[in-house]
Design an enzyme around this catalytic site. Structure first.
Site, PDB file in Angstrom:
ATOM      1  CD  GLU A  13      -2.547   1.236   2.679  1.00  0.00           C
ATOM      2  OE1 GLU A  13      -3.465   2.055   2.802  1.00  0.00           O
ATOM      3  OE2 GLU A  13      -2.222   0.422   3.565  1.00  0.00           O
ATOM      4  CB  VAL A  49       1.015 -10.998  -9.305  1.00  0.00           C
ATOM      5  CG1 VAL A  49       1.222  -9.577  -9.793  1.00  0.00           C
ATOM      6  CG2 VAL A  49       2.163 -11.460  -8.418  1.00  0.00           C
ATOM      7  CB  SER A  87      13.883 -12.552 -16.506  1.00  0.00           C
ATOM      8  OG  SER A  87      14.286 -13.792 -15.939  1.00  0.00           O
ATOM      9  CE  LYS A 121      21.251 -12.772  -7.955  1.00  0.00           C
ATOM     10  NZ  LYS A 121      21.525 -11.605  -8.815  1.00  0.00           N
ATOM     11  CG  ASN A 142      23.376  -8.083  -8.830  1.00  0.00           C
ATOM     12  OD1 ASN A 142      22.712  -8.509  -7.895  1.00  0.00           O
ATOM     13  ND2 ASN A 142      24.241  -8.838  -9.481  1.00  0.00           N
ATOM     14  N   GLY A 196      21.441   0.248  -6.125  1.00  0.00           N
ATOM     15  CA  GLY A 196      20.521   1.058  -5.336  1.00  0.00           C
ATOM     16  C   GLY A 196      19.123   0.503  -5.212  1.00  0.00           C
ATOM     17  CB  SER A 197      17.252  -2.276  -6.790  1.00  0.00           C
ATOM     18  OG  SER A 197      18.140  -3.358  -6.602  1.00  0.00           O
ATOM     19  CB  THR A 222      29.804 -13.306   0.161  1.00  0.00           C
ATOM     20  OG1 THR A 222      29.945 -12.772  -1.169  1.00  0.00           O
ATOM     21  CG2 THR A 222      28.439 -12.949   0.690  1.00  0.00           C
TER      22      THR A 222
END
Length: 610
Positions: free
Chosen positions: A311, A338, A402, A405, A442, A445-446, A467
């Site tokens: 919302e 969805v 898409s 990955k 990638n 900033g998302s 990582t």
């Protein structure tokens, strides 16, 4: 000094200069030439004094901020002096039937020198003495001695920005050893570290608005060898459109260091697809979905339907779009999931969109490893529901957003996105709607991406967790990804998987180091720690597997993949059976299906029969 006192002082100063100039001219020439009776000298003085003040008022010499004086102000002085001397010569001609040209010429020269000198000496005094007493001014090096650098230097010399320009660098050999606004051009960009140390520089400004992305990266690499803060002028397109002023500086961002050039879109084909149409975007409150909405709005669609489950995020993009377009585009916010098949059919039937961009998805790799059923429900069944509802309502184009990955996936998120690609490819064969998918890596900033995480860790004082020291990823900016998604929708003929050119892969540890430096810290202050690979993570990402590669680009920065085709009946039976399986079984089967083209049918048949 008050405004009235300032005006009175300048009038008094100019009056003294005017009288001094004409009397000096008289006494220089009088011993050699019998000119000017006392009455002539007095009348000429009064005429010159009166005309000077009249033209000084016309050219606003008493209203200028002389601490910022430049060539423009010097021209105004020259005009006022020239016209006042010209008026005096006319008075002499009318009164004495003669013009004392030599006296007036000397008067004109002294007049300009003394009035101009008085104004510019005030600027020099303020710069050299008064303003130097101010504390807190940061010593600044300017990269670029062209027009942009000149404007920035002039702005900084006002001292209103808290920065003090000290020196220029420029790679143009013709500019070396020149002076601009009293500042020396002392070297090239390769000399930045040495000049920073020599002049005790605290701030660096990249002042070349026409720089290409790879040039910014090269300059920043030199700046990063210092501990100075680095800022940059706005992009040239922002200056040309009036969005930003030349002097509006910003911090260098990670996006500037990707070395990627701006995208030239085929505006005609996009306009043909979008202008005057109804466009529906799922996941419209997300990073990619909201940017797609912003980008398509520039092409004036008739209606944009904002579909999202959250919302608050839908409210925010709805308000932004309404404020931006002020009723020129109809904006319809729709709260919907969805996964709710009936709801999606109802929305499509009601609004009958021409184009659908399906950006709604679960995308966080480790989270989906712990919640595989949610990934299946949202990424596979959410896509299937939206796509089938689109086909049923006569949507012309459907674009699935898409991910890289989906190539040889080692995780649930990638596997579900690969199956989603297979679903829309099959629907393309079964319906009149043109279905296509766009695959990219990638996005800087998302939400949920590594950049916001690193920023929070830096704000908390570290450590920044990476990582693995060798882990690489492809990156692009949110606007770039969104533009290429929109462009791909115009290229679709049906069933393609478009792959965006992501450039060179970036080491995550290098990204972390750059962000630490951009935040004003060193690696001694903010530590980098290696935490190890998380569940489902790859060391390296791929955009296409070896069986899908089309080497040529169908459009600049857009490739088309040769993804395998699956028999429809087997695919639908498999998809319908997914929610009936146990999580460990389903997880293994999904990854194997997405991974193994040769054994795809066998794996599906085994899944259906088990």
């Amino acid at each position: 000094m008050t405004y009235q006192r300032r005006i009175s002082f300048l009038i008094g100063l100019d009056s003294a200069i005017v009288l001094f100039s004409i009397y000096i001219g008289y006494f220089i020439l009088h011993p050699y030439m019998n000119i000017y009776a006392p009455s002539t000298l007095l009348l000429s003085s009064v005429a010159l004094l009166a005309s000077h003040h009249i033209f000084a008022a016309i050219y606003k010499l008493y209203h200028k901020a002389w601490e910022y004086a430049s060539v423009r102000e010097l021209i105004a002085i020259a005009k006022a002096v020239t016209f006042s001397v010209g008026a005096t010569s006319i008075v002499q001609l009318l009164t004495f039937d003669d013009i004392y040209m030599r006296v007036l010429l000397i008067t004109w020269m002294l007049h300009i020198l003394m009035i101009g000198g008085s104004r510019f000496s005030w600027r020099m005094y303020k710069e050299r003495y008064l303003l130097k007493k101010h504390s807190g001014l940061k010593r600044t090096l300017i990269v670029g001695a062209g027009q942009g650098g000149s404007v920035v230097a002039k702005q900084l010399l006002s001292r209103e920005t808290g920065l003090e320009p000290i020196v220029f660098v420029d790679d143009d050999p013709r500019k070396l050893r020149l002076q601009i606004h009293g500042l020396n051009v002392e070297g090239k960009t390769a000399d930045i570290p040495a000049l920073v140390e020599k002049h005790d520089i605290e701030n660096i400004i990249i002042a070349i608005p026409s720089l290409k992305q790879h040039q910014i990266k090269h300059i920043y690499e030199q700046c990063a060898k210092t501990e100075s803060k680095v800022q940059i002028m706005p992009l040239i397109e922002d200056i040309m459109t009036g969005k930003l002023a030349v002097s509006q500086l910003r911090d260098v961002a990670v996006e500037d260091l990707l070395g990627r050039e701006p995208i030239d879109l085929d505006l005609d084909s996009i306009s043909e697809t979008i202008t005057g149409r109804t466009v529906l975007v799922t996941g419209a409150g997300g990073s990619i979905g909201s940017e797609i909405c912003r980008q398509i709005s520039a092409f004036q669609p008739k209606t944009i339907i904002l579909v999202g489950h959250g919302e608050n995020s839908i409210y925010q993009i709805d308000m932004e779009m309404r404020n931006r377009h002020q009723g020129l585009i109809e904006i319809i916010p729709v709260i919907a999931d969805v996964q709710d098949r009936a709801r999606m059919f109802s929305i499509m039937d009601k609004h009958r969109p021409d184009v659908v961009y399906h950006a709604a998805a679960h995308k966080h790799v480790p989270l989906m490893e712990y919640n595989p059923k949610e990934a299946v429900k949202n990424n596979i069944f959410g896509t299937k529901n939206t796509a089938e509802a689109s086909a049923a309502s006569g949507v012309k184009r459907f674009v699935l957003v898409s991910t890289d990955k989906a190539v040889n996936p080692t995780n649930i998120m990638g596997a579900t996105k690969r199956v989603a690609e297979m679903v829309i490819q099959q629907l393309d064969r079964e319906s009149n709607t043109t279905f296509t998918a766009v695959r990219f890596g990638n996005v800087l900033g998302s939400r949920g991406s590594v950049i916001p995480l690193f920023k929070k860790q830096i704000e908390a004082g570290g450590p920044v967790t990476v990582t693995h020291k060798d882990m690489t990823r492809y990156f692009m900016t949110i606007p770039e990804a969104s533009r290429l998604v929109i462009q791909s929708s115009t290229l679709a003929r049906g069933g393609e998987i478009f792959v965006l050119d992501m450039g060179e892969p970036v080491k995550i540890v290098d990204l972390a180091r750059n962000l630490i430096h951009l935040s004003g810290y060193t690696e001694d202050e903010i530590e980098i720690k290696f935490s190890g690979l998380r569940p489902g993570e790859k060391m390296y990402e791929e955009l296409l597997n070896k069986n899908e590669i089309h080497p040529e680009q169908i459009f600049p920065k857009i490739h088309i993949g040769k993804a395998g085709v699956v028999e429809g009946e087997i695919l639908w039976k498999f998809v319908d059976s997914l929610l009936e399986k146990e999580i460990p079984v389903m997880k293994g089967q999904l990854i194997e299906i997405a991974n193994t083209k040769e054994n795809l049918k066998a794996v599906m048949k085994q899944s259906i029969s088990s």
